[in-house]
Design a protein around this motif. Structure first.
Motif, PDB file in Angstrom:
ATOM      1  N   SER A  10      40.764 -90.847  11.910  1.00 27.79           N
ATOM      2  CA  SER A  10      39.918 -90.844  12.863  1.00 27.79           C
ATOM      3  C   SER A  10      40.504 -89.830  14.400  1.00 27.79           C
ATOM      4  O   SER A  10      39.427 -89.340  15.201  1.00 27.79           O
ATOM      5  N   PRO A  11      41.731 -89.576  14.220  1.00 27.29           N
ATOM      6  CA  PRO A  11      41.850 -88.204  14.872  1.00 27.29           C
ATOM      7  C   PRO A  11      41.575 -87.065  14.733  1.00 27.29           C
ATOM      8  O   PRO A  11      41.347 -86.761  13.678  1.00 27.29           O
ATOM      9  N   LEU A  12      41.402 -86.377  15.933  1.00 23.21           N
ATOM     10  CA  LEU A  12      41.235 -84.575  15.733  1.00 23.21           C
ATOM     11  C   LEU A  12      41.787 -83.889  16.140  1.00 23.21           C
ATOM     12  O   LEU A  12      42.534 -84.383  17.692  1.00 23.21           O
ATOM     13  N   ALA A  13      42.694 -83.382  15.345  1.00 20.19           N
ATOM     14  CA  ALA A  13      43.618 -82.158  15.695  1.00 20.19           C
ATOM     15  C   ALA A  13      43.670 -81.084  15.138  1.00 20.19           C
ATOM     16  O   ALA A  13      42.911 -80.639  14.438  1.00 20.19           O
ATOM     17  N   ILE A  14      43.994 -80.046  16.496  1.00 18.58           N
ATOM     18  CA  ILE A  14      43.800 -78.550  16.294  1.00 18.58           C
ATOM     19  C   ILE A  14      44.936 -77.839  16.757  1.00 18.58           C
ATOM     20  O   ILE A  14      45.369 -78.363  18.103  1.00 18.58           O
ATOM     21  N   ALA A  15      45.556 -77.006  16.038  1.00 20.38           N
ATOM     22  CA  ALA A  15      46.609 -76.402  16.933  1.00 20.38           C
ATOM     23  C   ALA A  15      45.767 -74.633  16.587  1.00 20.38           C
ATOM     24  O   ALA A  15      45.152 -74.018  14.918  1.00 20.38           O
ATOM     25  N   LEU A  16      46.282 -73.963  17.843  1.00 21.12           N
ATOM     26  CA  LEU A  16      46.889 -72.347  17.285  1.00 21.12           C
ATOM     27  C   LEU A  16      48.183 -71.722  17.419  1.00 21.12           C
ATOM     28  O   LEU A  16      48.836 -72.278  18.257  1.00 21.12           O
ATOM     29  N   VAL A  17      48.750 -71.285  16.547  1.00 24.34           N
ATOM     30  CA  VAL A  17      49.759 -70.684  15.854  1.00 24.34           C
ATOM     31  C   VAL A  17      50.048 -69.667  16.047  1.00 24.34           C
ATOM     32  O   VAL A  17      49.372 -68.883  15.057  1.00 24.34           O
ATOM     33  N   LYS A  18      50.968 -68.970  16.923  1.00 24.38           N
ATOM     34  CA  LYS A  18      51.110 -67.015  16.830  1.00 24.38           C
ATOM     35  C   LYS A  18      52.767 -67.198  16.476  1.00 24.38           C
ATOM     36  O   LYS A  18      53.465 -67.157  17.356  1.00 24.38           O
ATOM     37  N   ASP A  19      52.938 -66.452  15.509  1.00 28.45           N
ATOM     38  CA  ASP A  19      54.869 -65.398  15.496  1.00 28.45           C
ATOM     39  C   ASP A  19      55.807 -67.126  16.015  1.00 28.45           C
ATOM     40  O   ASP A  19      55.920 -67.326  16.329  1.00 28.45           O
ATOM     41  N   ASP A  20      54.946 -68.597  14.802  1.00 25.20           N
ATOM     42  CA  ASP A  20      56.205 -69.313  15.566  1.00 25.20           C
ATOM     43  C   ASP A  20      55.840 -70.217  16.666  1.00 25.20           C
ATOM     44  O   ASP A  20      57.249 -70.866  17.183  1.00 25.20           O
ATOM     45  N   THR A  21      55.205 -70.219  17.112  1.00 28.65           N
ATOM     46  CA  THR A  21      55.220 -70.608  18.722  1.00 28.65           C
ATOM     47  C   THR A  21      53.793 -71.176  18.720  1.00 28.65           C
ATOM     48  O   THR A  21      52.662 -70.979  18.223  1.00 28.65           O
ATOM     49  N   ILE A  23      50.440 -71.962  20.975  1.00 25.39           N
ATOM     50  CA  ILE A  23      49.560 -71.241  22.101  1.00 25.39           C
ATOM     51  C   ILE A  23      49.191 -72.672  22.277  1.00 25.39           C
ATOM     52  O   ILE A  23      48.584 -72.370  23.592  1.00 25.39           O
ATOM     53  N   ILE A  24      48.555 -73.507  21.312  1.00 25.64           N
ATOM     54  CA  ILE A  24      47.779 -74.349  22.763  1.00 25.64           C
ATOM     55  C   ILE A  24      47.139 -75.684  21.607  1.00 25.64           C
ATOM     56  O   ILE A  24      46.811 -75.254  20.141  1.00 25.64           O
ATOM     57  N   GLU A  25      46.935 -76.855  21.437  1.00 22.47           N
ATOM     58  CA  GLU A  25      47.351 -77.510  20.699  1.00 22.47           C
ATOM     59  C   GLU A  25      46.604 -79.216  21.276  1.00 22.47           C
ATOM     60  O   GLU A  25      46.342 -79.225  22.744  1.00 22.47           O
ATOM     61  N   GLU A  26      45.756 -79.778  20.847  1.00 21.50           N
ATOM     62  CA  GLU A  26      44.551 -80.465  21.119  1.00 21.50           C
ATOM     63  C   GLU A  26      44.722 -82.423  20.205  1.00 21.50           C
ATOM     64  O   GLU A  26      44.666 -81.468  18.896  1.00 21.50           O
ATOM     65  N   THR A  27      44.982 -82.874  20.324  1.00 17.88           N
ATOM     66  CA  THR A  27      44.389 -84.094  19.955  1.00 17.88           C
ATOM     67  C   THR A  27      43.873 -84.849  20.099  1.00 17.88           C
ATOM     68  O   THR A  27      44.501 -85.531  21.169  1.00 17.88           O
ATOM     69  N   GLN A  28      42.936 -85.570  19.931  1.00 17.09           N
ATOM     70  CA  GLN A  28      41.824 -86.490  20.440  1.00 17.09           C
ATOM     71  C   GLN A  28      42.102 -87.476  20.108  1.00 17.09           C
ATOM     72  O   GLN A  28      41.974 -87.697  17.668  1.00 17.09           O
ATOM     73  N   ASN A  29      41.604 -88.656  19.982  1.00 19.64           N
ATOM     74  CA  ASN A  29      41.603 -90.199  19.559  1.00 19.64           C
ATOM     75  C   ASN A  29      40.630 -90.888  19.476  1.00 19.64           C
ATOM     76  O   ASN A  29      41.174 -92.170  20.066  1.00 19.64           O
ATOM     77  N   LEU A  30      39.708 -90.585  19.990  1.00 22.80           N
ATOM     78  CA  LEU A  30      38.605 -90.839  20.445  1.00 22.80           C
ATOM     79  C   LEU A  30      37.303 -91.282  19.715  1.00 22.80           C
ATOM     80  O   LEU A  30      36.486 -92.156  19.911  1.00 22.80           O
ATOM     81  N   LYS A  31      37.958 -91.682  18.198  1.00 23.40           N
ATOM     82  CA  LYS A  31      36.892 -92.473  17.391  1.00 23.40           C
ATOM     83  C   LYS A  31      35.259 -91.510  17.663  1.00 23.40           C
ATOM     84  O   LYS A  31      34.170 -92.784  17.465  1.00 23.40           O
ATOM     85  N   ILE A  32      34.922 -90.483  17.877  1.00 23.89           N
ATOM     86  CA  ILE A  32      34.184 -89.863  17.712  1.00 23.89           C
ATOM     87  C   ILE A  32      33.719 -89.105  16.187  1.00 23.89           C
ATOM     88  O   ILE A  32      34.340 -89.085  15.949  1.00 23.89           O
ATOM     89  N   ASN A  33      32.213 -89.301  16.304  1.00 22.83           N
ATOM     90  CA  ASN A  33      32.212 -88.269  15.336  1.00 22.83           C
ATOM     91  C   ASN A  33      32.566 -87.146  15.108  1.00 22.83           C
ATOM     92  O   ASN A  33      32.673 -86.035  15.035  1.00 22.83           O
ATOM     93  N   HIS A  34      33.519 -86.698  13.706  1.00 23.49           N
ATOM     94  CA  HIS A  34      33.912 -85.367  13.375  1.00 23.49           C
ATOM     95  C   HIS A  34      32.757 -84.561  13.605  1.00 23.49           C
ATOM     96  O   HIS A  34      32.734 -83.217  13.729  1.00 23.49           O
ATOM     97  N   SER A  35      31.673 -84.735  12.883  1.00 18.64           N
ATOM     98  CA  SER A  35      30.329 -83.771  12.261  1.00 18.64           C
ATOM     99  C   SER A  35      29.841 -83.205  13.508  1.00 18.64           C
ATOM    100  O   SER A  35      29.215 -82.320  13.454  1.00 18.64           O
ATOM    101  N   LEU A  36      29.787 -83.603  14.919  1.00 15.68           N
ATOM    102  CA  LEU A  36      29.331 -83.341  15.987  1.00 15.68           C
ATOM    103  C   LEU A  36      30.538 -82.732  16.568  1.00 15.68           C
ATOM    104  O   LEU A  36      29.527 -82.318  18.297  1.00 15.68           O
ATOM    105  N   THR A  37      31.509 -83.404  16.684  1.00 15.17           N
ATOM    106  CA  THR A  37      32.681 -82.941  18.152  1.00 15.17           C
ATOM    107  C   THR A  37      33.857 -81.909  16.625  1.00 15.17           C
ATOM    108  O   THR A  37      34.704 -80.914  17.978  1.00 15.17           O
ATOM    109  N   ALA A  38      33.477 -81.508  15.845  1.00 18.40           N
ATOM    110  CA  ALA A  38      35.592 -80.745  15.152  1.00 18.40           C
ATOM    111  C   ALA A  38      34.867 -79.431  15.478  1.00 18.40           C
ATOM    112  O   ALA A  38      35.655 -78.519  16.366  1.00 18.40           O
ATOM    113  N   MET A  39      33.807 -78.752  15.449  1.00 23.19           N
ATOM    114  CA  MET A  39      33.444 -77.394  15.446  1.00 23.19           C
ATOM    115  C   MET A  39      33.468 -77.278  17.098  1.00 23.19           C
ATOM    116  O   MET A  39      34.092 -76.033  17.093  1.00 23.19           O
ATOM    117  N   PRO A  40      32.653 -77.310  17.649  1.00 29.61           N
ATOM    118  CA  PRO A  40      32.949 -77.405  19.089  1.00 29.61           C
ATOM    119  C   PRO A  40      34.324 -77.597  19.873  1.00 29.61           C
ATOM    120  O   PRO A  40      34.627 -76.738  20.623  1.00 29.61           O
TER     121      PRO A  40
END
Length: 230
Positions: A10-21, A23-40
């Motif tokens: 159910s959670p959606l987790a996304i991150a951008l990592v550059k050179d072991d750093t 850059i930005i990371e986000e985790t949502q636990n909103l029980k929203i359909n991933h087919s509607l939210t993941a790519m956006p």
């Protein structure tokens, strides 16, 4: 510049990592359909980090097990991006990525994803180096815990579905059971990326989810075939 994606539960987790750093990371636990939210969500994360698709050099995705639909969505997005950008794709067990929340625990780590009817997607890892003790599986959770008990070692449990199974965990393991704090029960895409360093890139077109159990349709078909054979 590595993009990590985990939609396996159910959670959606996304991150951008550059050179072991990170850059930005986000985790949502909103029980929203991933087919509607993941790519956006991926597009918005990259926009905020001022990262264009052409800047990506690698994609990492949670391969499962977990939600049948969720795993499929994440793998499909990752394959599409890797193929269109012509960059490497690596898959990592969604359970091992979750277990990484407990790395350093002096004992074993057990990630838990509820699979209903007393079953769970689960595994067992050494807490220090995340070496596999019991491989990823879909299992009757009580039977699994009885196997875990035979090791006689402390076990740290993690996962957003933990409370569903807490009573049986405490019943079988007693004082050997430890529970991750609430903020360490969510998957982190940066963990996924860190674990990918030990994995080989996959051939994009041959990359498939690891469901660890058959679908309901496959189970019904098997029952039908069994009935015909009698």
């Amino acid at each position: 510049m590595i993009l990590g994606i985990d939609t396996s539960n159910s959670p959606l987790a996304i991150a951008l990592v550059k050179d072991d750093t990170v850059i930005i990371e986000e985790t949502q636990n909103l029980k929203i359909n991933h087919s509607l939210t993941a790519m956006p969500a991926v597009e918005e994360l990259m926009k905020r980090a001022k990262i264009a698709p052409a800047d990506l050099t690698h994609i990492v995705v949670a391969e499962g097990p977990g939600s049948y639909t969720g795993v499929r969505i994440g793998v499909t997005i990752a394959k599409t991006l890797a193929w269109s950008l012509k960059i490497p794709l690596t898959t990592v067990s969604s359970l091992k990525a979750l277990a990484a929340n407990g790395q350093g625990f002096n004992g074993m780590v057990c990630p838990v994803m509820d699979a209903r009817r007393g079953t769970a997607f689960t595994a067992l890892y050494d807490g220090i180096d995340l070496a596999t003790v019991i491989s990823d599986r879909h299992s009757d959770f009580r039977e699994f815990l009885e196997q875990v008990q035979t090791y006689g070692r402390p076990v740290l449990f993690t996962g957003v579905d933990l409370e569903i199974h807490r009573p049986v965990i405490e019943e079988i393991l007693g004082d050997l059971a430890h529970f991750a704090s609430f903020q360490n029960r969510l998957p982190r895409a940066s963990n996924l990326i860190a674990l990918a360093a030990a994995e080989e890139a996959k051939e994009v077109h041959h990359t498939v989810p690891e469901y660890r159990r058959i679908t309901e349709a496959e189970a019904n078909l098997a029952k039908t075939d069994e009935g015909k054979s009698r």
